[in-house]
Design an enzyme around this catalytic site. Structure first.
Site, PDB file in Angstrom:
ATOM      1  N   THR A  59       4.383  -8.407   6.057  1.00 22.05           N
ATOM      2  CA  THR A  59       4.334  -9.842   5.753  1.00 22.05           C
ATOM      3  C   THR A  59       4.883 -10.109   4.358  1.00 22.05           C
ATOM      4  O   THR A  59       5.358 -11.201   4.081  1.00 22.05           O
ATOM      5  CB  THR A  59       2.894 -10.390   5.859  1.00 22.05           C
ATOM      6  OG1 THR A  59       2.002  -9.425   5.297  1.00 22.05           O
ATOM      7  CG2 THR A  59       2.514 -10.673   7.286  1.00 22.05           C
ATOM      8  N   LYS A  77       5.566   4.138   4.774  1.00 21.35           N
ATOM      9  CA  LYS A  77       6.270   3.070   4.044  1.00 21.35           C
ATOM     10  C   LYS A  77       7.345   3.636   3.115  1.00 21.35           C
ATOM     11  O   LYS A  77       8.148   2.909   2.556  1.00 21.35           O
ATOM     12  CB  LYS A  77       5.275   2.218   3.247  1.00 21.35           C
ATOM     13  CG  LYS A  77       4.308   1.436   4.146  1.00 21.35           C
ATOM     14  CD  LYS A  77       3.340   0.621   3.319  1.00 21.35           C
ATOM     15  CE  LYS A  77       2.223  -0.023   4.128  1.00 21.35           C
ATOM     16  NZ  LYS A  77       2.627  -1.257   4.814  1.00 21.35           N
ATOM     17  N   ARG A  81       0.833  -1.193   0.000  1.00 25.91           N
ATOM     18  CA  ARG A  81       0.000   0.000   0.000  1.00 25.91           C
ATOM     19  C   ARG A  81       0.873   1.250   0.000  1.00 25.91           C
ATOM     20  O   ARG A  81       1.954   1.263   0.595  1.00 25.91           O
ATOM     21  CB  ARG A  81      -0.916   0.000   1.230  1.00 25.91           C
ATOM     22  CG  ARG A  81      -2.043  -0.987   1.138  1.00 25.91           C
ATOM     23  CD  ARG A  81      -2.930  -0.691  -0.050  1.00 25.91           C
ATOM     24  NE  ARG A  81      -3.674   0.527   0.168  1.00 25.91           N
ATOM     25  CZ  ARG A  81      -4.978   0.573   0.392  1.00 25.91           C
ATOM     26  NH1 ARG A  81      -5.701  -0.528   0.389  1.00 25.91           N
ATOM     27  NH2 ARG A  81      -5.592   1.722   0.593  1.00 25.91           N
TER      28      ARG A  81
HETATM   29  C1  NBG Z   1      -0.920  -3.935   9.379  1.00 24.20           C
HETATM   30  C2  NBG Z   1       0.511  -3.495   9.621  1.00 24.20           C
HETATM   31  C3  NBG Z   1       1.507  -4.444   8.993  1.00 24.20           C
HETATM   32  C4  NBG Z   1       1.203  -5.856   9.456  1.00 24.20           C
HETATM   33  C5  NBG Z   1      -0.244  -6.192   9.160  1.00 24.20           C
HETATM   34  C6  NBG Z   1      -0.626  -7.573   9.639  1.00 24.20           C
HETATM   35  C7  NBG Z   1      -2.959  -2.622   9.758  1.00 24.20           C
HETATM   36  C8  NBG Z   1      -3.760  -1.860  10.739  1.00 24.20           C
HETATM   37  N1  NBG Z   1      -1.796  -3.108  10.180  1.00 24.20           N
HETATM   38  O1  NBG Z   1       2.803  -4.100   9.363  1.00 24.20           O
HETATM   39  O2  NBG Z   1       0.699  -2.197   9.122  1.00 24.20           O
HETATM   40  O3  NBG Z   1       2.035  -6.773   8.807  1.00 24.20           O
HETATM   41  O4  NBG Z   1      -1.100  -5.276   9.811  1.00 24.20           O
HETATM   42  O5  NBG Z   1      -0.349  -7.727  10.978  1.00 24.20           O
HETATM   43  O6  NBG Z   1      -3.381  -2.801   8.648  1.00 24.20           O
END
Ligand code: NBG
Length: 891
Positions: free
Chosen positions: A733, A628, A623
């Protein structure tokens, strides 16, 4: 669109029916005997009879103890090509009304998918029947997002039927790969959080844990991203326009969900209320099967859709008021129409609150309905059900369960609270302030008056307890109150989730530490360390290796001896033994190279840009978000372009050619993120058309990033970038997926990057940037002092400001955010070390041998990041559930 001709005339002799074992599928899974009716192969005359409607025996209605039915269910998975072909033909003719002349690839897909689904359905029933029968404790994973992607290929691999379907489709003129491409993604999620939920239900099924996902069936999934003139344009994702083979409508599983109205106090009880309202919607279940790989267990995701037919007002219609007649339907339907396209942001819309409540109420009613069938006392609910809150979005489940237990079931407050807190556990996924869910008290009070009252009481009793524990500490009470004293007051959902749960976890070690030191600091003091744990995320090796990277998977299978590593990733460790094997190393690299060629082809088709598959593939896909730092990436690309332009052609020849690849969606209302996309595309346009530069540098923005696109992009990386400001990315992930596919990370010391580095060894990862504990000091400094960009960053600014990439005005706000806006994400701080890290990457890549070693070692050491490991930890430490393989059920 491929047309078929010979389909109906083909005839397969009976004796081709032969059960074969497939790696990863247990012996016992392969049917040895099947009821005679299923052995019939409908070819030639039999097919004609079937088409005439005569050969179809009615399915038997099962009674609970119908052992024949169970046998049927258990042995249904037939691998013989003739039977498969019959079932596909049956669906083509009976489900989709195709004639030989009208079969196209879309219908070939649908018919094949429906025939696979039939097989899953048998196992689905058996799994649930068995888990009910033994009174298994189940986990319910509540998530507003499930980013499933495609299911067909996944199901074929899970059932071990890929070759068979390939043969059946090949026989009639279709290529399995093309047919797979007919499926639309189920994109019911934004990014990591939603994909994690999908990986987790996959792991639950594959590890035989009794567990269901619960979510919403959005009519429009994640929007489709188009790029027009370099800008993101959103189009609706009408994914349900054609039949969806992967869902079972369950009109019999429908619950009423109330909104608004008023309360009447029960004269006999201080805590009981009657909630009266005329606004009642129906939530109807759709079940999505989750194929288990190498097991007969099939998981389930139950998605709710707002059902509207009862809201049609016939009286108004009869009197000519057509709009009025359907008004109620429209208001209800909209509840499950769209997924909010925000990742890591909360925009506080009333409709979203109503979505969340519809989801929570239907889910709680469903869980309790299942529980009631056991005839056990409600106090035993936590022995049969564990509910995991995937972030705060499903937190209304807490007051909803309290409401049902107190108002409907007549339990006392204390009994209800004890049951609730022993049932719920909560996962926090972010500490970004803009993502913290808070609902204004007046809004909640209007829409859910009873819940607002319950939340007040939860808060009151909690604060009273704390007051006793820490007498006189008013400031503490203020800090931890579920109700924030702002104007208007707000309900802090993270606090409500925390108080209502027996365990709270973060999603990577650093993140779990940070939440204990920040948002939940006082809660740790009050409720004890033990409540706050870490569960590092994981990814499914089924989808993120076996499915998306067939060549590397085959190599691993060869080394391990079979495909069992797909369900036990610790076995990839054996790859280390192959490090010195020259032939193996060459084949390893050939697999990577093939994946790069596949991606080059994909880039050409989706963007028209031709890239060399021999360049270094440098990828950042996720995203688009300021934290990021895609912006930092594109600044470095601009700087690289500048350097290349200074060089002589001979010098440029010496450079490592590079393709910098971006993909990702920006939330539709996130202006800065959208400008970043525009900047990337503007830079791409200039660089890619610069003949002097040629293949030494190419910049690509792949539109419409999705799970399916990720399956092509991720296996092709040499380098992938995970470069969030330290302390901001909870886990990430995709970093795990890239390394699992033999790519190297260029990243900050953040999220799961850290644990990946620990596992695979720091020589296998390129770290840079400031550390999480330094961030606050830098931010503080930059609040009062202008940043001092180094000469590289300054060069990038200068080039933008000289209109090199079009009108500089468009991008000035991006520079201003750094130079005048306090540089919240510390681009100016990290840029010099980022450029250094890029140099180190290049050096390492030049030494091909060194690179291949890094790649093999990385994969070999990734066992920890299988979502099977995460799920096992949750099962043992949070949910207290056991694997219950149906194969052992003895039915
Ligand atoms: C997101 C984080 C990521 C993480 C994923 C799954 C939200 C609120 N959080 O870093 O930004 O890998 O969750 O845990 O979408």
């Amino acid at each position: 669109m491929s047309q078929n001709t010979g389909y109906f005339s083909s005839s397969i002799p009976l004796n081709t029916a032969k059960a074969t074992t497939t790696p990863g599928v247990h012996e016992a899974d392969v049917p040895l005997t099947r009821p005679t009716s299923l052995k019939r192969v409908l070819s030639g005359p039999a097919l004609k009879t079937m088409l005439a409607g005569g050969a179809h025996s009615q399915p038997k209605t099962p009674s609970k103890d119908d052992s024949e039915f169970r046998d049927y269910s258990h042995s249904e998975i037939s691998r013989d090509v003739a039977t498969i072909k019959n079932s596909v033909v049956m669906h083509l003719t009976a489900t989709f009304l195709r004639t030989p002349a009208s079969i196209d690839s879309a219908h070939a897909y649908l018919a094949s998918a429906f025939s696979v689904r039939d097989r899953l359905l048998q196992r689905w029933n058996l799994t649930n029947e068995y888990h009910d029968k033994i009174g298994a404790k189940r986990v319910y994973y509540m998530s507003l997002e499930f980013l499933i992607g495609r299911t067909f290929d996944n199901a074929l691999l899970a059932l071990g039927l890929r070759q068979e379907y390939s043969k059946v489709l090949g026989d009639v003129g279709f290529c399995l790969e093309d047919i797979i491409d007919e499926e639309r993604d189920a994109a019911l999620g934004n990014g990591g959080l939603g994909r994690l939920a999908a990986c987790y239900v996959d792991s639950m099924a594959c590890s035989n844990y009794p567990g269901w996902g619960y979510g919403l069936r959005y009519k429009y999934g994640m929007f489709q991203q188009q790029i027009l003139n370099g800008y993101q344009v959103e189009a609706p994702d009408c994914w349900l326009d054609s039949p969806n083979p992967w869902e079972f409508p369950r009109p019999d599983v429908t619950y009423p969900v109330k909104f608004y109205g008023h309360l009447v106090r029960d004269p006999h009880s201080e805590h009981r209320f009657k909630w009266e309202s005329n606004v009642v919607y129906d939530a109807m279940a759709f079940d999505v099967p989750v194929p288990g790989y190498g097991t007969t267990n099939v998981g389930n995701i139950r998605l709710w859709s707002c059902k509207t037919n009862t809201l049609f007002d016939l009286n108004k219609f009869n009197s000519g008021d057509y709009q009025g007649a359907t008004g109620g339907q429209v208001a209800a339907q909209i509840l499950t129409d769209v997924l909010y396209p925000n990742d890591n942001t909360n925009d506080g819309k009333e409709l979203r609150l109503r979505q969340e409540y519809l989801f929570c109420s239907a889910t709680m009613q469903d869980i309790l309905a299942r529980f009631r069938k056991t005839n056990r006392p409600l106090s035993e609910l936590p022995d049969l059900a564990a509910i995991q809150l995937n972030d705060t979005h499903p937190t209304l489940g807490v007051p909803e369960l309290m409401r049902i237990l107190i108002d409907d079931e007549g339990l006392s407050w204390d009994e209800a609270w004890d049951i609730t807190t022993r049932t719920f556990a909560f996962t926090n996924h972010t500490i970004l302030p803009e993502a913290m869910e808070k609902w204004p008290v007046p809004m909640l009070d209007k829409i859910l008056p009873r819940h607002m009252g319950i939340i007040y009481d939860i808060n009151l009793f909690f604060l009273q307890k704390v007051e006793k524990q820490f007498p006189g500490d008013r400031e503490l009470l203020n800090k931890i109150s579920i109700i924030e004293e702002s104007n208007p007051q707000q309900v802090r959902m993270a606090f409500l989730a925390c108080v209502g749960s027996h365990k709270v976890n973060g999603v990577a070690a650093i993140h779990s530490d940070i939440i204990k030191q920040t948002i939940f600091k006082d809660f740790v003091r009050i409720q004890g360390e033990d409540k706050f744990i870490n569960k590092t995320n994981g990814v499914s090796p089924r989808r993120w290796m076996n499915e998306c990277n067939p060549d590397m998977s085959d190599l691993i299978t060869e080394v391990v001896g079979d495909r069992s590593w797909v369900n036990d990733l610790t076995k990839v460790k054996q790859l280390e033994g192959k490090l010195e094997d020259v032939n193996f190393r060459e084949r390893w690299w050939a697999a990577k190279q093939k994946n790069k060629e596949r991606l080059a082809e994909y880039i050409l088709t989706t963007t028209g840009i031709k890239v060399s598959a021999h360049a270094l593939f440098d990828i950042q896909v996720k995203r688009i978000h300021e934290y990021k730092r895609q912006l930092m990436n594109i600044f470095s690309v601009i700087y690289r372009y500048h350097l290349l332009k200074q060089m002589s052609p001979e010098q440029r020849e010496q450079e490592v050619p590079r393709v910098v690849i971006f993909a990702g969606k920006a939330a539709s209302g996130y202006w800065v993120a959208k400008q970043v996309i525009k900047l990337i595309n503007s830079v791409a346009e200039v660089v890619n058309s610069d003949e002097e530069i040629g293949d030494v540098l190419k910049v690509v923005f792949i539109p419409d990033y999705s799970v399916t696109a990720a399956e092509v992009i991720i296996p092709a990386s040499d380098i992938s970038q995970h470069i969030s400001t330290a302390g901001t990315e909870a886990s990430g992930t995709s970093n795990m997926k890239f390394v699992l596919n033999g790519g190297i990370i260029l990243g900050t010391v953040d999220g799961a990057n850290i644990e990946i580095g620990e596992e695979i060894g720091e020589e296998q990862i390129f770290f840079f940037g400031c550390l999480a504990h330094e961030v606050e000091d830098f931010r503080h400094y930059l609040r009062f002092n202008q940043p001092k960009p180094d000469s590289a960053l300054q060069t990038a600014f200068d080039m933008i400001q000289r209109n090199t990439f079009g009108d500089a005005q468009l991008f000035q706000p991006l520079i201003d955010a750094i130079m005048r806006g306090g540089d919240v994400y510390l681009l100016s701080v990290d840029f010099p070390s980022y450029i250094e890290a890029h140099k180190a990457v290049e050096e390492a890549y030049r030494s091909h041998d060194e690179w291949v070693t890094k790649s093999i070692l990385s994969v070999a050491r990734m066992a920890k990041f299988s979502s099977d490991r995460s799920i096992q930890e949750y099962a043992e430490e949070v949910w207290n559930i056991e694997p219950q393989p149906v194969l052992n059920c003895g039915l």
